[in-house]
Design a protein around this motif. Structure first.
Motif, PDB file in Angstrom:
ATOM      1  N   PRO A 218       0.839  -1.202   0.000  1.00  0.00           N
ATOM      2  CA  PRO A 218       0.000   0.000   0.000  1.00  0.00           C
ATOM      3  C   PRO A 218       0.872   1.249   0.000  1.00  0.00           C
ATOM      4  O   PRO A 218       2.026   1.236   0.464  1.00  0.00           O
ATOM      5  CB  PRO A 218      -0.796  -0.128   1.302  1.00  0.00           C
ATOM      6  CG  PRO A 218       0.021  -1.024   2.164  1.00  0.00           C
ATOM      7  CD  PRO A 218       0.767  -1.945   1.255  1.00  0.00           C
ATOM      8  N   ALA A 219       0.333   2.346  -0.528  1.00  0.00           N
ATOM      9  CA  ALA A 219       1.079   3.606  -0.607  1.00  0.00           C
ATOM     10  C   ALA A 219       1.473   4.076   0.789  1.00  0.00           C
ATOM     11  O   ALA A 219       0.701   3.983   1.744  1.00  0.00           O
ATOM     12  CB  ALA A 219       0.229   4.664  -1.299  1.00  0.00           C
ATOM     13  N   HIS A 220       2.691   4.639   0.900  1.00  0.00           N
ATOM     14  CA  HIS A 220       3.192   5.065   2.198  1.00  0.00           C
ATOM     15  C   HIS A 220       4.376   5.994   2.019  1.00  0.00           C
ATOM     16  O   HIS A 220       4.971   6.078   0.937  1.00  0.00           O
ATOM     17  CB  HIS A 220       3.616   3.854   3.043  1.00  0.00           C
ATOM     18  CG  HIS A 220       4.678   3.012   2.374  1.00  0.00           C
ATOM     19  ND1 HIS A 220       4.374   2.053   1.435  1.00  0.00           N
ATOM     20  CD2 HIS A 220       6.030   3.010   2.488  1.00  0.00           C
ATOM     21  CE1 HIS A 220       5.493   1.484   1.004  1.00  0.00           C
ATOM     22  NE2 HIS A 220       6.517   2.046   1.620  1.00  0.00           N
ATOM     23  N   ILE A 221       4.734   6.667   3.097  1.00  0.00           N
ATOM     24  CA  ILE A 221       5.965   7.454   3.175  1.00  0.00           C
ATOM     25  C   ILE A 221       6.801   6.883   4.313  1.00  0.00           C
ATOM     26  O   ILE A 221       6.282   6.576   5.394  1.00  0.00           O
ATOM     27  CB  ILE A 221       5.678   8.947   3.431  1.00  0.00           C
ATOM     28  CG1 ILE A 221       4.817   9.526   2.304  1.00  0.00           C
ATOM     29  CG2 ILE A 221       6.983   9.733   3.543  1.00  0.00           C
ATOM     30  CD1 ILE A 221       4.412  10.979   2.541  1.00  0.00           C
ATOM     31  N   HIS A 222       8.097   6.737   4.069  1.00  0.00           N
ATOM     32  CA  HIS A 222       9.025   6.250   5.087  1.00  0.00           C
ATOM     33  C   HIS A 222       9.590   7.430   5.894  1.00  0.00           C
ATOM     34  O   HIS A 222       9.881   8.496   5.343  1.00  0.00           O
ATOM     35  CB  HIS A 222      10.204   5.533   4.429  1.00  0.00           C
ATOM     36  CG  HIS A 222       9.860   4.247   3.759  1.00  0.00           C
ATOM     37  ND1 HIS A 222       9.933   3.021   4.383  1.00  0.00           N
ATOM     38  CD2 HIS A 222       9.451   3.988   2.491  1.00  0.00           C
ATOM     39  CE1 HIS A 222       9.591   2.069   3.540  1.00  0.00           C
ATOM     40  NE2 HIS A 222       9.297   2.624   2.381  1.00  0.00           N
ATOM     41  N   PHE A 223       9.799   7.179   7.192  1.00  0.00           N
ATOM     42  CA  PHE A 223      10.437   8.159   8.074  1.00  0.00           C
ATOM     43  C   PHE A 223      11.466   7.439   8.953  1.00  0.00           C
ATOM     44  O   PHE A 223      11.212   6.329   9.434  1.00  0.00           O
ATOM     45  CB  PHE A 223       9.407   8.829   8.991  1.00  0.00           C
ATOM     46  CG  PHE A 223       8.351   9.625   8.272  1.00  0.00           C
ATOM     47  CD1 PHE A 223       8.498  10.996   8.079  1.00  0.00           C
ATOM     48  CD2 PHE A 223       7.206   9.008   7.790  1.00  0.00           C
ATOM     49  CE1 PHE A 223       7.522  11.729   7.420  1.00  0.00           C
ATOM     50  CE2 PHE A 223       6.221   9.735   7.137  1.00  0.00           C
ATOM     51  CZ  PHE A 223       6.377  11.093   6.946  1.00  0.00           C
ATOM     52  N   LEU A 224      12.608   8.083   9.158  1.00  0.00           N
ATOM     53  CA  LEU A 224      13.619   7.573  10.077  1.00  0.00           C
ATOM     54  C   LEU A 224      14.089   8.732  10.950  1.00  0.00           C
ATOM     55  O   LEU A 224      14.657   9.703  10.443  1.00  0.00           O
ATOM     56  CB  LEU A 224      14.801   6.955   9.316  1.00  0.00           C
ATOM     57  CG  LEU A 224      15.869   6.218  10.132  1.00  0.00           C
ATOM     58  CD1 LEU A 224      16.571   5.166   9.272  1.00  0.00           C
ATOM     59  CD2 LEU A 224      16.919   7.179  10.706  1.00  0.00           C
ATOM     60  N   GLY A 225      13.810   8.653  12.258  1.00  0.00           N
ATOM     61  CA  GLY A 225      14.185   9.719  13.185  1.00  0.00           C
ATOM     62  C   GLY A 225      15.397   9.326  14.008  1.00  0.00           C
ATOM     63  O   GLY A 225      15.431   8.240  14.609  1.00  0.00           O
ATOM     64  N   PHE A 226      16.396  10.216  14.054  1.00  0.00           N
ATOM     65  CA  PHE A 226      17.651   9.915  14.751  1.00  0.00           C
ATOM     66  C   PHE A 226      18.077  11.098  15.620  1.00  0.00           C
ATOM     67  O   PHE A 226      18.137  12.236  15.151  1.00  0.00           O
ATOM     68  CB  PHE A 226      18.757   9.612  13.728  1.00  0.00           C
ATOM     69  CG  PHE A 226      20.122   9.390  14.337  1.00  0.00           C
ATOM     70  CD1 PHE A 226      20.471   8.147  14.840  1.00  0.00           C
ATOM     71  CD2 PHE A 226      21.037  10.427  14.408  1.00  0.00           C
ATOM     72  CE1 PHE A 226      21.724   7.940  15.406  1.00  0.00           C
ATOM     73  CE2 PHE A 226      22.286  10.234  14.964  1.00  0.00           C
ATOM     74  CZ  PHE A 226      22.633   8.982  15.463  1.00  0.00           C
ATOM     75  N   LYS A 227      18.355  10.824  16.882  1.00  0.00           N
ATOM     76  CA  LYS A 227      18.940  11.807  17.780  1.00  0.00           C
ATOM     77  C   LYS A 227      19.630  11.062  18.912  1.00  0.00           C
ATOM     78  O   LYS A 227      19.036  10.156  19.512  1.00  0.00           O
ATOM     79  CB  LYS A 227      17.884  12.753  18.363  1.00  0.00           C
ATOM     80  CG  LYS A 227      18.497  13.828  19.269  1.00  0.00           C
ATOM     81  CD  LYS A 227      17.473  14.774  19.854  1.00  0.00           C
ATOM     82  CE  LYS A 227      18.181  15.817  20.744  1.00  0.00           C
ATOM     83  NZ  LYS A 227      17.222  16.791  21.316  1.00  0.00           N
ATOM     84  N   PRO A 228      20.893  11.436  19.240  1.00  0.00           N
ATOM     85  CA  PRO A 228      21.575  10.790  20.363  1.00  0.00           C
ATOM     86  C   PRO A 228      20.736  10.874  21.637  1.00  0.00           C
ATOM     87  O   PRO A 228      20.105  11.888  21.920  1.00  0.00           O
ATOM     88  CB  PRO A 228      22.879  11.589  20.482  1.00  0.00           C
ATOM     89  CG  PRO A 228      23.134  12.076  19.084  1.00  0.00           C
ATOM     90  CD  PRO A 228      21.771  12.379  18.525  1.00  0.00           C
ATOM     91  N   GLY A 229      20.710   9.777  22.381  1.00  0.00           N
ATOM     92  CA  GLY A 229      19.919   9.712  23.600  1.00  0.00           C
ATOM     93  C   GLY A 229      18.525   9.179  23.394  1.00  0.00           C
ATOM     94  O   GLY A 229      17.782   8.987  24.354  1.00  0.00           O
ATOM     95  N   HIS A 230      18.166   8.933  22.130  1.00  0.00           N
ATOM     96  CA  HIS A 230      16.834   8.413  21.811  1.00  0.00           C
ATOM     97  C   HIS A 230      16.961   7.212  20.868  1.00  0.00           C
ATOM     98  O   HIS A 230      17.835   7.181  20.010  1.00  0.00           O
ATOM     99  CB  HIS A 230      15.975   9.488  21.140  1.00  0.00           C
ATOM    100  CG  HIS A 230      15.667  10.653  22.023  1.00  0.00           C
ATOM    101  ND1 HIS A 230      16.586  11.649  22.276  1.00  0.00           N
ATOM    102  CD2 HIS A 230      14.560  10.969  22.738  1.00  0.00           C
ATOM    103  CE1 HIS A 230      16.044  12.543  23.091  1.00  0.00           C
ATOM    104  NE2 HIS A 230      14.823  12.142  23.385  1.00  0.00           N
ATOM    105  N   LYS A 231      16.084   6.256  21.069  1.00  0.00           N
ATOM    106  CA  LYS A 231      16.089   5.086  20.203  1.00  0.00           C
ATOM    107  C   LYS A 231      15.676   5.484  18.796  1.00  0.00           C
ATOM    108  O   LYS A 231      14.666   6.172  18.615  1.00  0.00           O
ATOM    109  CB  LYS A 231      15.120   4.039  20.760  1.00  0.00           C
ATOM    110  CG  LYS A 231      15.239   2.675  20.118  1.00  0.00           C
ATOM    111  CD  LYS A 231      14.393   1.666  20.888  1.00  0.00           C
ATOM    112  CE  LYS A 231      14.599   0.273  20.350  1.00  0.00           C
ATOM    113  NZ  LYS A 231      13.835  -0.726  21.132  1.00  0.00           N
ATOM    114  N   THR A 232      16.472   5.107  17.820  1.00  0.00           N
ATOM    115  CA  THR A 232      16.173   5.458  16.437  1.00  0.00           C
ATOM    116  C   THR A 232      14.792   4.914  16.047  1.00  0.00           C
ATOM    117  O   THR A 232      14.489   3.748  16.271  1.00  0.00           O
ATOM    118  CB  THR A 232      17.247   4.883  15.502  1.00  0.00           C
ATOM    119  OG1 THR A 232      18.523   5.425  15.881  1.00  0.00           O
ATOM    120  CG2 THR A 232      16.954   5.244  14.052  1.00  0.00           C
ATOM    121  N   LEU A 233      13.971   5.808  15.505  1.00  0.00           N
ATOM    122  CA  LEU A 233      12.619   5.432  15.099  1.00  0.00           C
ATOM    123  C   LEU A 233      12.582   5.227  13.593  1.00  0.00           C
ATOM    124  O   LEU A 233      12.857   6.139  12.817  1.00  0.00           O
ATOM    125  CB  LEU A 233      11.606   6.508  15.495  1.00  0.00           C
ATOM    126  CG  LEU A 233      10.168   6.240  15.062  1.00  0.00           C
ATOM    127  CD1 LEU A 233       9.609   4.987  15.735  1.00  0.00           C
ATOM    128  CD2 LEU A 233       9.271   7.443  15.354  1.00  0.00           C
TER     129      LEU A 233
END
Length: 300
Positions: A218-233
């Motif tokens: 199905p149609a979608h957009i990918h996101f990857l969130g990164f910041k030290p001290g936080h689990k990569t989403l």
């Protein structure tokens, strides 16, 4: 049996496990011992024939042969048997966010997306399709905004192809890297993505055809969130009216990841020169505290 000499069928598995017992890395030993036990049990359960064994080894070899700088057949295979989603859900959601906040990485992430200012466009070459305006916020499990999160975004075009699959698109089309502001927000302009078939010209395609399965995501957009001290989403937000939401070929759709891609046929558009229909998407991401690790890019 003595000294590793096999006297009977039942000797094989314990002999292999004894041979591996000297593995220094405790975690590696645990994983490999379980792999051997389950793999041997699988062969016994189905009474695997030699012809089937040969076919399976050939299938694995073909996965490796089909993998190159712009395509990862191994990840596609793991996706298509639900293994990627299972591992994702096993490893996310233990600190207050639900496991549905995460999703599989997929085979198309590239690590060097161009940095783009908030509100900027990720359309880098002519890409016909309904315009899409995305506004997102990133918060912690208590709902507080997280500033300075580096967010990678990537999506397919309205014809269902990522730019590395399509010579008609410019390099890095529909990809961008954003940074959340003090309110934890980032936004960008794009086109509404389309669903698409996963590549079927390799061994995974043969498997899907043998199982009478369709190849569509199905149609979608990918996101990857990164910041030290936080689990990569690592996550995806799916278009809510897609016909394949309930039959995603890689089993990646969870209820929380179905977004509200709202269609607008009239009213004041967010930018000049926008023709109806156009779409908006608003979405809130939750990041947990933890170790920030980036995955290995499946393609260059």
């Amino acid at each position: 049996m003595s000294n590793g000499i096999i006297e009977r069928l039942e000797d094989v598995t314990p002999s292999v496990l004894r041979a591996m017992a000297g593995t220094d890395n405790a975690r590696l030993r645990t994983v490999l011992e379980a792999l051997v036990k389950h793999l041997h049990a699988f062969a016994r359960e189905v009474k695997l024939t030699e012809a089937e064994y040969d076919l399976g080894i050939d299938f694995l070899n073909r996965i490796g042969q089909a993998t190159h700088a712009s395509h990862n057949e191994g990840i596609l295979f793991a996706d298509a048997i639900g293994f990627s989603t299972l591992v994702c859900l096993l490893n996310n959601g233990n600190a207050g966010a639900t496991e549905t906040a995460a999703a599989l990485l997929g085979p198309f992430w590239r690590a060097n997306s161009p940095r783009t200012k908030n509100g900027g466009s990720i359309v880098r070459s002519p890409t016909p399709g309904p315009e899409l305006f995305v506004s997102c916020e990133v918060v912690d499990v208590a709902g507080h905004p997280i500033a300075d999160v580096e967010v990678d975004v990537w999506q397919s075009s309205p014809v269902g192809l990522y730019e590395n699959q399509d010579d008609a698109q410019a390099d890095m089309n529909l990809r961008g890297k954003f940074t959340t502001d003090a309110a934890g927000r980032f936004s960008f302009r794009s086109v509404k993505p389309a669903g698409y078939p996963v590549p079927t010209d390799g061994p995974v395609g043969d498997m899907l055809r043998a199982q009478n399965r369709h190849p569509y995501r199905p149609a979608h957009i990918h996101f990857l969130g990164f910041k030290p001290g936080h689990k990569t989403l690592i996550t995806q937000v799916f278009v809510d009216d897609d016909e394949h939401l309930e039959s995603d070929v890689v089993f990646g759709v969870t209820r929380a990841l179905i977004g509200d891609y709202r269609r607008h046929d009239d009213g004041e558009p967010p930018a000049a020169g926008v023709r109806a229909p156009w779409y908006t998407l608003n979405y809130r991401f939750v990041m947990e505290n933890g170790e920030a690790n980036l995955p290995k890019p499946p393609i260059q």
